[in-house]
Scaffold this active site. Structure first.
Site, mmCIF file in Angstrom:
data_model
loop_
_atom_site.group_PDB
_atom_site.id
_atom_site.type_symbol
_atom_site.label_atom_id
_atom_site.label_comp_id
_atom_site.label_asym_id
_atom_site.label_seq_id
_atom_site.Cartn_x
_atom_site.Cartn_y
_atom_site.Cartn_z
ATOM 1 N N HIS A 121 -5.075 10.039 33.771
ATOM 2 C CA HIS A 121 -4.811 9.304 32.531
ATOM 3 C C HIS A 121 -3.441 8.624 32.604
ATOM 4 O O HIS A 121 -3.310 7.429 32.309
ATOM 5 C CB HIS A 121 -4.868 10.283 31.360
ATOM 6 C CG HIS A 121 -4.374 9.741 30.058
ATOM 7 N ND1 HIS A 121 -5.216 9.403 29.012
ATOM 8 C CD2 HIS A 121 -3.110 9.495 29.597
ATOM 9 C CE1 HIS A 121 -4.498 8.966 27.994
ATOM 10 N NE2 HIS A 121 -3.217 9.020 28.323
ATOM 11 N N GLU A 122 -2.416 9.366 33.020
ATOM 12 C CA GLU A 122 -1.062 8.808 33.079
ATOM 13 C C GLU A 122 -0.944 7.732 34.158
ATOM 14 O O GLU A 122 -0.268 6.718 33.967
ATOM 15 C CB GLU A 122 -0.044 9.922 33.327
ATOM 16 C CG GLU A 122 0.058 10.942 32.203
ATOM 17 C CD GLU A 122 0.402 10.293 30.870
ATOM 18 O OE1 GLU A 122 1.121 9.273 30.860
ATOM 19 O OE2 GLU A 122 -0.061 10.800 29.833
ATOM 20 N N HIS A 161 -2.033 4.361 32.992
ATOM 21 C CA HIS A 161 -1.021 3.630 32.230
ATOM 22 C C HIS A 161 -0.152 2.797 33.175
ATOM 23 O O HIS A 161 0.194 1.646 32.880
ATOM 24 C CB HIS A 161 -0.114 4.604 31.470
ATOM 25 C CG HIS A 161 -0.720 5.171 30.223
ATOM 26 N ND1 HIS A 161 -1.382 4.395 29.305
ATOM 27 C CD2 HIS A 161 -0.734 6.439 29.736
ATOM 28 C CE1 HIS A 161 -1.777 5.161 28.290
ATOM 29 N NE2 HIS A 161 -1.412 6.406 28.540
ATOM 30 N N GLU A 196 -4.272 4.443 24.588
ATOM 31 C CA GLU A 196 -4.623 5.828 24.875
ATOM 32 C C GLU A 196 -6.125 5.968 25.123
ATOM 33 O O GLU A 196 -6.551 6.701 26.023
ATOM 34 C CB GLU A 196 -4.181 6.738 23.726
ATOM 35 C CG GLU A 196 -2.678 6.886 23.598
ATOM 36 C CD GLU A 196 -2.029 7.411 24.866
ATOM 37 O OE1 GLU A 196 -2.630 8.263 25.549
ATOM 38 O OE2 GLU A 196 -0.920 6.944 25.197
#
Length: 300
Positions: A140-141, A144, A213
């Site tokens: 997930h990070e 980004h 998100e």
């Protein structure tokens, strides 16, 4: 930078629109600075200097505030190994790896571009999650970083910070020193417009933050092929955050927009709270991941 993370046109278009609208606000705000300082040179120096500092040193500021430090593969072999595998899977450059020695279970990515990015996890999250769950959070990070929305959020938040500073300067500095009625009217006008600029930039960045998100949840889960692991991590972290002392949560709240899960969130279903929130509700994130899990045919 092309990677194997699933592209998200919705995120890209929202980043462009948000940047454009904030750019218009920024132009108007520089005009306010000129009116306030009576000098175009000082206005450009102040605005440009603050933007440069926030953009260039955002990773160091975030790490310092969260008590994070860069770690080597020798210091954290398991964490580096997981990020190595995910970066190879995503075909992207490996960011620097950091650990924050705090009990708050969370993670965040920061940095002005992929080459200068940092992915930081807390000791609290490493202690609570199993390997699959931690891999889901790190994916997930990393999304980004790959989508470059970290840099956009850093720049987007700048205008709101600057507007807030000008508001306080006008209220506590300009009004206190100036007795002339005309000057007071000018200062009040600047303060009023600054408040409006702050409010608009606040809502724009919050809306972008919530969407990014969801985009990172989807992209990260698609990369690993295990949406259920990410959903499990979200559930576990959200439950454990509720048991962290309120004082510690308030100290971390300023970085909510960059966290995997918000340190402090509004009540589910509250429309006003959701409008101001940096993250979608836990229920919405879990629902989206459940749909994705069915689309991928993931086995329980």
């Amino acid at each position: 930078m092309k990677t194997r993370f699933a592209p998200d046109r919705g995120l890209s278009s929202r980043m462009v629109i948000t940047s454009f609208l904030l750019g218009l606000l920024y132009v108007g705000f520089v005009a306010l600075l000129i009116a306030l300082t009576k000098s175009a040179v000082w206005a450009v120096v102040i605005a440009g200097g603050m933007l440069f500092a926030q953009y260039w040193f955002s990773d160091r500021i975030a790490l310092y505030a969260m008590h994070g430090r860069i770690v080597t593969p020798e210091e954290a072999p398991d964490l580096h190994g997981t990020i190595d595998r995910l970066c190879a899977l995503a075909d992207m450059p490996k960011p620097r790896v950091a650990i924050a020695d705090v009990d708050l279970p969370n993670a965040f990515a920061t940095g002005r571009n992929p080459k200068n990015a940092v992915v930081c996890v807390t000791t609290g999250i490493m202690r609570r999650l199993d390997q699959d769950e931690l891999e889901g959070v790190l994916s997930h990070e990393l999304s980004h970083v790959a989508h470059r929305d970290v840099a956009v959020m850093t720049i987007a938040s700048f205008l709101g910070v600057l507007a807030g500073l000008i508001t306080r300067f006008g209220l506590y500095g300009g009004l206190g020193r100036n007795r002339d009625q005309n000057t007071a009217v000018i200062v009040l006008t600047i303060v009023a417009v600054s408040v409006a600029v702050y409010a608009i930039s606040f809502l724009l960045t919050r809306a972008l933050s919530r969407y990014r998100e969801l985009a990172a949840d989807r992209a990260g889960a698609m990369l690993t092929g295990r949406p259920s692991a990410l959903a499990s991590a979200l559930t576990k972290i959200s439950g454990d955050i509720a048991r962290i002392p309120s004082r510690d949560l308030r100290q971390a709240e300023a970085f909510n927009a960059f966290f995997f899960a918000p340190a402090i969130s509004g009540k589910a279903g509250a429309s006003l709270s959701s409008l101001f929130s940096t993250h979608p509700s836990l229920e919405k994130r879990l629902d989206r991941l459940g749909v994705l899990s069915r689309e991928l045919g993931e086995q329980a």
